[in-house]
Design a protein around this motif. Sequence first.
Motif, PDB file in Angstrom:
ATOM      1  N   VAL A 109     -51.072  47.612  -1.690  1.00 17.55           N
ATOM      2  CA  VAL A 109     -51.380  48.619  -2.662  1.00 17.55           C
ATOM      3  C   VAL A 109     -52.946  48.842  -2.416  1.00 17.55           C
ATOM      4  O   VAL A 109     -53.621  48.253  -2.680  1.00 17.55           O
ATOM      5  CB  VAL A 109     -51.121  47.950  -3.991  1.00 17.55           C
ATOM      6  N   ILE A 110     -53.161  50.371  -2.334  1.00 20.17           N
ATOM      7  CA  ILE A 110     -54.253  50.770  -2.235  1.00 20.17           C
ATOM      8  C   ILE A 110     -54.704  51.723  -3.253  1.00 20.17           C
ATOM      9  O   ILE A 110     -54.187  52.824  -3.134  1.00 20.17           O
ATOM     10  CB  ILE A 110     -54.769  51.486  -1.260  1.00 20.17           C
ATOM     11  N   PRO A 111     -55.410  51.670  -4.403  1.00 22.81           N
ATOM     12  CA  PRO A 111     -55.885  52.623  -5.216  1.00 22.81           C
ATOM     13  C   PRO A 111     -56.770  53.854  -4.489  1.00 22.81           C
ATOM     14  O   PRO A 111     -57.171  53.677  -3.706  1.00 22.81           O
ATOM     15  CB  PRO A 111     -56.769  51.957  -6.519  1.00 22.81           C
ATOM     16  N   GLY A 112     -56.460  54.963  -5.358  1.00 17.28           N
ATOM     17  CA  GLY A 112     -57.193  56.175  -4.442  1.00 17.28           C
ATOM     18  C   GLY A 112     -58.705  56.059  -4.628  1.00 17.28           C
ATOM     19  O   GLY A 112     -59.252  56.664  -3.758  1.00 17.28           O
ATOM     20  N   TRP A 113     -59.451  55.124  -5.306  1.00 17.61           N
ATOM     21  CA  TRP A 113     -60.969  55.166  -5.325  1.00 17.61           C
ATOM     22  C   TRP A 113     -61.319  54.025  -4.292  1.00 17.61           C
ATOM     23  O   TRP A 113     -62.567  53.861  -4.057  1.00 17.61           O
ATOM     24  CB  TRP A 113     -61.455  54.911  -6.795  1.00 17.61           C
ATOM     25  N   GLN A 114     -60.402  53.355  -3.571  1.00 16.65           N
ATOM     26  CA  GLN A 114     -60.783  52.497  -2.890  1.00 16.65           C
ATOM     27  C   GLN A 114     -61.117  52.777  -1.287  1.00 16.65           C
ATOM     28  O   GLN A 114     -60.609  53.938  -1.078  1.00 16.65           O
ATOM     29  CB  GLN A 114     -59.936  51.172  -2.593  1.00 16.65           C
ATOM     30  N   SER A 115     -61.951  52.164  -0.673  1.00 17.12           N
ATOM     31  CA  SER A 115     -62.101  52.478   0.815  1.00 17.12           C
ATOM     32  C   SER A 115     -62.459  53.984   1.218  1.00 17.12           C
ATOM     33  O   SER A 115     -62.068  54.412   1.864  1.00 17.12           O
ATOM     34  CB  SER A 115     -60.556  52.050   1.604  1.00 17.12           C
ATOM     35  N   MET A 116     -63.305  54.390   0.373  1.00 17.75           N
ATOM     36  CA  MET A 116     -63.591  55.781   0.598  1.00 17.75           C
ATOM     37  C   MET A 116     -64.848  55.704   1.676  1.00 17.75           C
ATOM     38  O   MET A 116     -65.023  56.835   2.370  1.00 17.75           O
ATOM     39  CB  MET A 116     -64.403  56.444  -0.696  1.00 17.75           C
ATOM     40  N   SER A 117     -65.693  54.730   1.524  1.00 23.32           N
ATOM     41  CA  SER A 117     -66.831  54.754   2.570  1.00 23.32           C
ATOM     42  C   SER A 117     -66.240  54.774   3.907  1.00 23.32           C
ATOM     43  O   SER A 117     -65.393  54.265   4.384  1.00 23.32           O
ATOM     44  CB  SER A 117     -67.496  53.520   2.274  1.00 23.32           C
ATOM     45  N   LYS A 310     -59.381  52.492   7.599  1.00 21.06           N
ATOM     46  CA  LYS A 310     -59.539  51.299   6.730  1.00 21.06           C
ATOM     47  C   LYS A 310     -58.038  50.766   6.233  1.00 21.06           C
ATOM     48  O   LYS A 310     -58.053  49.565   6.135  1.00 21.06           O
ATOM     49  CB  LYS A 310     -60.399  51.483   5.574  1.00 21.06           C
ATOM     50  N   ASP A 311     -57.531  51.657   5.929  1.00 19.82           N
ATOM     51  CA  ASP A 311     -56.089  51.523   5.249  1.00 19.82           C
ATOM     52  C   ASP A 311     -55.240  50.770   6.227  1.00 19.82           C
ATOM     53  O   ASP A 311     -54.607  49.596   5.673  1.00 19.82           O
ATOM     54  CB  ASP A 311     -55.309  52.764   4.752  1.00 19.82           C
TER      55      ASP A 311
END
Lengths: 384, 384
Positions: A109-117, A310-311
């Motif tokens: 489960v990956i929220p939209g605000w995670q792993s942006m960098s 990252k995902d």
Amino acid sequence: MAMFFNIFSLKNLLVLSLALNVSLVLRVLYEKDFEVNNGRSVDNQKDALTTTDSVLSEARATQRARPSMPSSSSTVDGDGGDTIINLDHGDPTMYERFWQQTGDKSTIVIPGWQSMSYFSDAGSLCWFLEPEFAKEIIRLHKTVGNAVTEDRYIVVGTGSTQLYQAVLYALSHQDAVEPRSVVSAAPYYSSYPLITDCLKSGLYKWAGDARSFNKEGPFIELVTSPNNPDGYVRQSVVNKSGGILVHDLAYYWPQYTPIASAANHDIMLFTVSKSTGHAGMRIGWALVKDVEVAKKMVKFVELNTIGVSKDSQLRAAKVLQVVIHSCQYPTSLGSLFDFAAHLMEERWKLLRAAVRQSGLFTLPEFSPGSCSFLNRSFAPQPGK
Amino acid sequence: MAMFFNIFSLKNLLVLSLALNVSLVLRVLYEKDFEVNNGRSVDNQKDALTTTDSVLSEARATQRARPSMPSSSSTVDGDGGDTIINLDHGDPTMYERFWQQTGDKSTIVIPGWQSMSYFSDAGSLCWFLEPEFAKEIIRLHKTVGNAVTEDRYIVVGTGSTQLYQAVLYALSHQDAVEPRSVVSAAPYYSSYPLITDCLKSGLYKWAGDARSFNKEGPFIELVTSPNNPDGYVRQSVVNKSGGILVHDLAYYWPQYTPIASAANHDIMLFTVSKSTGHAGMRIGWALVKDVEVAKKMVKFVELNTIGVSKDSQLRAAKVLQVVIHSCQYPTSLGSLFDFAAHLMEERWKLLRAAVRQSGLFTLPEFSPGSCSFLNRSFAPQPGK
């Protein structure tokens, strides 16, 4: 990586054709109400294991054709119509059943605000490697006992295909007078020469069969073990100095071959597509002894794709975690490796039966070996 | 792509340094209790917008250093200690706040048994492109009005960096006598020459500033618009035949520049890192008019990485869906583009104020233009 885009000899093609058919039959046997991924249902589930042709007829319904690679296709007459069998690739969806029974444990489960960098671990040598994934890679190798991870740097790649190119870049010199020779003992993974030479690099160049290589100067020898396409365990064959070895260990997992000992080479390549079956993630990893080689590999991945999804790394971490857990607490299907080894064993039985029946081909015979992970002796049952 | 790995002139470096500082100040202003991703909390939140030095002192707490690229670093004395500011990259985490408020709508859930195959859409030209993602790309361009998608093939890449290389491969000839020249008007994205020449390809070669290019024969001209690093809207500058244009439109979104009309070029490159801020996904896409060029680009991605992470494509599809929804039904933050445009406007105000105060530098002045998407006129406010 090593399952893909092969150009086969006629014999290879036909053997693979049979393997494909057997896999399709197995799929039908396992999943009577199976629907293929592209939404078409299998409407042809009669007893298919009687002749090669009837096996092939099953393929029409299930095969996901990729029409862009016609060179490796074969047209046969199945049960009344033209049937196109595309033989140029494998696809590890056979492990889906194991993953289905893991349920939510393997869900990411990956929220939209995670792993942006861009960054996963800014301070580390491989700044785009997710620490959680690195941790699970080490745990998995320790659990299976198939590779030494101590004193190694981990470099993640967009599949081991990217890492293969990263290795070539890392082991070459920008100021070399001529490209470095890259060799592998025949028969080798046929994508090696295509990938190596596609950009006509001045840094490296495919130089063919390692057994007949006699050029002076430094070279790179690829050792694929178990080998693609023939499944044999391999060692370096070039008997002269100046070579750097690269070990493609994509298939060095207990479902394909007995794990004799932990591989302890300078550069080792692995991929989730062969170990867990998640080809769609495009995630591979390298275990690298020399820090300068690792740094140059990182540099290549920077230049090539500015890091790795990252995902998919986060998902791979979760999947490896579940694999390790399945080894420690097996379910009714056993660990992933029990399940997959059983699947491969069944497929090889059917393949050997079909080949015997055809009377046209032979299959390699492998000597059994003791597997330290599965605690039993068995003969290799290659994925390719 | 275009925000990364730049080697700057001294002036560029300093301007960027200020931009970085302002962004850090803004971050502190926006998020008083903000914790940076690597777990260290910002413990230095005094009024930072008084001098450049005090702004820089904030950076010590928040900057994610990447020590492997020292050539673009700068050491300053902040409030009593050594402070290292790494200026060689940007990172679009500034959009995190928008994504946080979207909640579950932008969350992706992927079970362990999904997306195992290599294939996303076996029958289509780009067999590794997730159909759902392709659909949202078209919807997004239609919503924003920044690019024509009709009569185009979509090719997905591991970031637009990979697509840049795919384009070079597609536009070159394997049997050419000499490498094809690749040019771009200076100042250009400094990674272009590094990526182009890193493997010393015999197919293509960096040939520098497009304005001074006068070699005979076919060539490739890169047009980055808005340009990295200077933000200006650009057109082709080479005034001779034999050139093929490639448009890098990474920054052609309403938060950076007014959308004057739908771009209608033969080859256009985009990336989620600049449009939505999801750099960690490593997802880019190309809109390509010529089917043969598109096919060769697909071939390159096959050889380079055997496709593109399905997980990130599925996540990108979800994220684009939410962006489009935010345009149709804006929340208190507005659409993503309202939010991001406001953020960029604020940052440029602060940057201009800081530069005025320093008295040392100048910033480019941009002419306002009418934006068909935001329905107002404004001057470009480049992300780089």
